[in-house]
Design an enzyme around this catalytic site. Structure first.
Site, mmCIF file in Angstrom:
data_model
loop_
_atom_site.group_PDB
_atom_site.id
_atom_site.type_symbol
_atom_site.label_atom_id
_atom_site.label_comp_id
_atom_site.label_asym_id
_atom_site.label_seq_id
_atom_site.Cartn_x
_atom_site.Cartn_y
_atom_site.Cartn_z
ATOM 1 C CD GLU A 1 -9.657 59.570 30.599
ATOM 2 O OE1 GLU A 1 -8.463 59.324 30.157
ATOM 3 O OE2 GLU A 1 -10.768 59.239 30.171
ATOM 4 C CG ASN B 1 -2.755 58.307 25.403
ATOM 5 O OD1 ASN B 1 -1.454 57.746 25.555
ATOM 6 N ND2 ASN B 1 -3.617 57.495 25.692
ATOM 7 C CG ASP C 1 -4.258 54.462 24.347
ATOM 8 O OD1 ASP C 1 -3.207 54.268 24.979
ATOM 9 O OD2 ASP C 1 -5.122 55.086 24.552
ATOM 10 C CB CYS D 1 -10.266 52.973 29.034
ATOM 11 S SG CYS D 1 -8.960 52.956 30.256
ATOM 12 C CG HIS E 1 -5.466 55.699 28.996
ATOM 13 N ND1 HIS E 1 -6.504 54.965 29.014
ATOM 14 C CD2 HIS E 1 -4.450 55.093 28.224
ATOM 15 C CE1 HIS E 1 -6.189 53.866 28.126
ATOM 16 N NE2 HIS E 1 -5.124 53.977 27.799
ATOM 17 C CB CYS F 1 -9.782 56.563 32.483
ATOM 18 S SG CYS F 1 -8.025 56.573 31.739
ATOM 19 C CB SER G 1 -16.292 57.746 26.441
ATOM 20 O OG SER G 1 -17.152 57.136 27.126
#
Lengths: 154, 154
Positions: free
Chosen positions: A59, A46, A149, A86, A57, A89, A84
Site C-alpha cells: 500500500e 511490497n 515484514d 498492517c 509495503h 499502511c 489486510s
C-alpha cells in the site's frame, strides 16, 4: 455479480498482478492499486527485498508511486490491497483520509480493520482465493521474510 | 536536568539538525532519529519536496534509512521526532512495536498520541522551543506545503 463487485474484482486483479510480480522477484507477494473515480492512479507492491526497504509495503509503495496528490483526490479514492493492511499502511490511509479500502483477504493477517472502521473507513473484504493462495505459499516457503515484514522475530 | 533528560535532549538535537537541513533544502522541517541502546541507528527527515514523496515523513524516512532490522532491535529502540507523529508515522512505530517515542513538540500538530498510548507506547513530549520555532516558521512561510503534508486541502 453486480457491476460494483465486477469493478472491485477488476481493480483487485491489478493488485494481485503486482503481488505475483513481487513473488517472482523473490519478495513478499502483496500488491495494491489506488483508484480515483474509476481511474487507476498507481499500482504498487511490497518491495522489502527488491529495495531493501522497511517502509515499502504494497500500500505505501502504491501511494508513493501515485506521487504527491491533492487531499481532495485521496479523499475520493479507493485503495485495493491483496492483504489486510498492517498498522503502517492503515495509518497511511488515515493520514490521507482514503475513505474506502478493498481487501483481498484477511485470513493470514489482520491487525487494523477495527481501527480503520473506528475512524470511518469503509473496509470491504473480498476473501479472494488467489490472494489466499499467494499468502499461503509465502508463509510456507518464506516464513522468515514474512515475520520480518510484520515486525515479528524470525 | 537528569541524565536521562540530557540523553533525550542530545538525541532530539540530532532530529532537530535534520529538520533544519530539511528546511534549508526547501522542504518540511521535521526530523527524526532512531536510537537503540544508546546507539544511533539512523537519522532522517521529511523529504516530500526533496524526493517528491508522499510517504517520506521524518519518522518513516528515518526508519527507511535504518534499513531492514530484526524485530528485537525495534522493540528496544526509541524514536525521536521533532513533531508529534501523523497516523502514518504512528502506524509505522506500531508495526515495529517501537516502545517509546520522544516528541519535540505537539503544539502545531497532534493526532496520534492517544492512539499510541492506547497501544502501550510510551510517549514523552519535550515541548522544545527550537522545534516550536521550526514549525511556526513552516506554518507562516510554507502553509500550502504543510497542508499537503498532512493530507489537508490547501
Amino acid at each position: 455479480m453486480t457491476d460494483s463487485a465486477r469493478t472491485d474484482e477488476y481493480f483487485l486483479g491489478l493488485a494481485i498482478e503486482q503481488a505475483q510480480i513481487g513473488w517472482d522477484e523473490g519478495g513478499v507477494p502483496i500488491g495494491a492499486a489506488l483508484v480515483h473515480d474509476g481511474e487507476v492512479l498507481a499500482v504498487g507492491r511490497n518491495r522489502r527485498v527488491q529495495m531493501d526497504s522497511a517502509i515499502r509495503h504494497g500500500e505505501t509503495d502504491c501511494i508513493e508511486q501515485a506521487g504527491r496528490l491533492r487531499a481532495s483526490i485521496y479523499r475520493k479514492s479507493v485503495l485495493y490491497t491483496t492483504l489486510s493492511p498492517c498498522f503502517m499502511c492503515a495509518g497511511t490511509a488515515l493520514l490521507y483520509e482514503i475513505p474506502r479500502i478493498v481487501i483481498g483477504e484477511n485470513r493470514s493477517f489482520e491487525k487494523s480493520e477495527s481501527l480503520l472502521r473506528e475512524y470511518g473507513v469503509q473496509v470491504d473484504v473480498i476473501d479472494d482465493p488467489d490472494c489466499v493462495r499467494l499468502m499461503e505459499r509465502m508463509l510456507a516457503e518464506r516464513p522468515d521474510l514474512w515475520l520480518e515484514d510484520i515486525g515479528e522475530e524470525a
